[in-house]
Design a protein around this motif. Structure first.
Motif, short mmCIF file in Angstrom:
data_model
loop_
_atom_site.label_atom_id
_atom_site.label_comp_id
_atom_site.label_asym_id
_atom_site.label_seq_id
_atom_site.Cartn_x
_atom_site.Cartn_y
_atom_site.Cartn_z
N GLU A 73 1.08 -1.09 0.08
CA GLU A 73 0.25 0.00 0.03
C GLU A 73 0.38 1.36 0.46
O GLU A 73 0.46 2.43 0.06
N ASP A 100 -7.20 7.64 4.59
CA ASP A 100 -7.76 6.60 3.58
C ASP A 100 -5.93 7.32 2.72
O ASP A 100 -5.97 5.47 2.21
N ARG A 156 -5.19 2.72 0.95
CA ARG A 156 -6.11 1.53 1.61
C ARG A 156 -5.84 0.80 -0.05
O ARG A 156 -6.04 1.78 -1.18
N ARG A 157 -5.88 -0.67 -0.03
CA ARG A 157 -5.77 -1.11 -1.10
C ARG A 157 -6.88 -0.74 -2.05
O ARG A 157 -6.46 -1.39 -3.54
N GLU A 158 -7.77 -1.26 -1.39
CA GLU A 158 -9.46 -0.96 -2.15
C GLU A 158 -9.26 0.06 -3.08
O GLU A 158 -9.71 0.22 -4.20
N HIS A 159 -8.77 0.87 -2.43
CA HIS A 159 -8.18 2.47 -3.83
C HIS A 159 -7.13 1.62 -4.71
O HIS A 159 -7.59 2.84 -5.88
N ALA A 177 -8.49 -0.08 -7.64
CA ALA A 177 -9.09 0.96 -8.37
C ALA A 177 -8.90 2.36 -9.02
O ALA A 177 -9.73 2.49 -9.68
#
Length: 415
Positions: free
Chosen positions: A96, A227, A248-251, A254
């Motif tokens: 990250e 974040d 954050r990895r989810e960001h 994407a």
């Protein structure tokens, strides 16, 4: 049996520490240097300088591409810096952490790779009046391209963020909130944990500019609840042209890459390119390998001192310098926050900031003058510029005394 109290951490041996910083021993204009421009850039200990020198003398090669030993060593140093930064900010995963040239590049990466694809007319980004331009201008640029707006939360006369006003701005149309952890002009420490908690309640991502926090206090991105968190290496004893963005990895998964080129891909074909996973997706081209070898050394140095001892010393020095400066006739200090880092912005009645800084330099004193890349903050206080004395753990009370004596001499010349 009662437990024995823990022994207090030993005080800093500042004179020994100063010997680790070669530049602090030089003279300027025939005077011993008093370096009070640490918010602009920190000085480098010998261990950092030697790490950079050692890379070029012994390990110079490019990262990732070579299977020969030098390439493996260069890659190890570069990826080792990622590991060091991840531990330094308590990131959940090294993957990250994106290595960048500093906070400005980090924030622009978020602006163009995260915000730009998501914004539409009517959306908003929240920031504050006290921000560095790097946490204002990128948002304005993407807002202009999307029809979004940028809202600025106010501060009070003491230079503290009005938290209630900031939170009132977090309305449903806000797609990103931004705040400096520490003001580069005022030293104000902002309530990032509270902001992070309220942003999570509202489902609004939070970006924190940590440039001025990282040199002075431990960083825990998980505890802060943000974040995105950006840091700059050269403010925390490391070489220029280094920094990092934690996200954050989810960001990250994407976000499309901002730059295209080598080392950010899995496969390139003319009918389509497959990008690498984060963090390498965002690290096109040859990085500042030697600089990041220096980042690892800088982190080792700071952690070797210990932030508990460092902070105690700097807070005592800040109190001493503030008290001494308040006794200067005609002085006006900007920023009286209850919690602040060792930064003092000030003016002396009847004296232009640039004139004072120029003449202080002739006395061997390096301070900053100007708007400090914070025009909206200058506008809030109704001044075009201030002087800024920013201190570090290698500064001393004797230097503060010399600084005050130099001000007295210059003031006599100018008034």
């Amino acid at each position: 049996m009662n437990a024995r109290p823990e022994a207090a951490a030993p005080a800093l041996d500042v004179e020994r520490i100063r010997r680790d910083f070669p530049l602090l021993s030089r003279t300027v204009h025939g005077k011993p240097l008093i370096y009070f421009d640490n918010a602009n850039t920190g000085q480098k200990p010998a261990s950092v300088i030697e790490a950079v020198d050692r890379h070029y003398r012994e390990h110079n090669a490019n990262v990732a591409r070579a299977v020969h030993l030098l390439g493996e060593e260069a890659t190890g140093a570069y990826e080792g810096a990622r590991d060091a930064i991840a531990r330094f900010i308590n990131a959940p995963s090294r993957d990250e952490v994106i290595l960048t040239s500093g906070t400005t590049q980090s924030i622009n990466l978020v602006a163009y790779s995260y915000a730009l694809p998501r914004l539409k007319p009517g959306d908003a980004i929240v920031t504050t009046v006290m921000e560095h331009h790097a946490n204002i201008v990128p948002w304005q640029l993407v807002a202009e391209r999307t029809g979004a707006t940028v809202k600025a939360a106010p501060i009070d006369a003491d230079g503290e963020l009005i938290l209630e006003a900031y939170l009132r701005l977090l309305t449903p149309e806000v797609k990103l909130a931004c705040v400096a952890h520490v003001s580069n002009v005022l030293g104000t420490v902002n309530p990032v944990r509270e902001i992070g908690r309220e942003c999570r309640r509202r489902g609004i991502p939070l970006l924190v500019d940590g440039s001025q926090a990282a040199p002075h206090r431990p960083i825990d991105v998980q505890a802060l609840g943000c974040d995105f968190y950006a840091i700059t290496g050269h403010k925390m004893l490391a070489p220029t042209g280094t920094g990092a963005l934690w996200a954050r990895r989810e960001h990250l998964m994407a976000m499309p890459p901002l730059f295209g080129g080598g080392e950010m891909i899995r496969e390139v074909r003319f009918d389509g390119t497959v990008f690498a996973d984060p963090p390498h997706r965002f690290e096109a081209g040859t990085p500042n390998i030697a600089g990041f070898a220096g980042v690892s050394a800088a982190i080792d140095y700071l952690q070797g001192i210990g932030f508990d001892r460092l902070k105690a010393y700097e807070q005592d020095l800040l109190a001493y310098a503030t008290d001494a400066l308040e006794r200067v006739p005609g002085v006006r200090i900007f920023g009286r926050a209850k919690e602040k880092e060792p930064v003092i912005s000030f003016l002396i009645e009847g004296v232009h900031a640039n004139d004072m800084a120029t003449l202080l330099d002739l006395q061997g004193v390096a301070v900053r003058s100007g708007h400090h890349c914070a025009h909206p903050l200058m506008q809030f206080f109704g001044v075009p510029a201030t002087l800024r004395a920013s201190l570090a753990f290698y500064n001393t009370k004797a230097e503060v005394d010399g600084f005050i004596e130099a001000i007295a001499k210059v003031r006599t010349l100018l008034l």
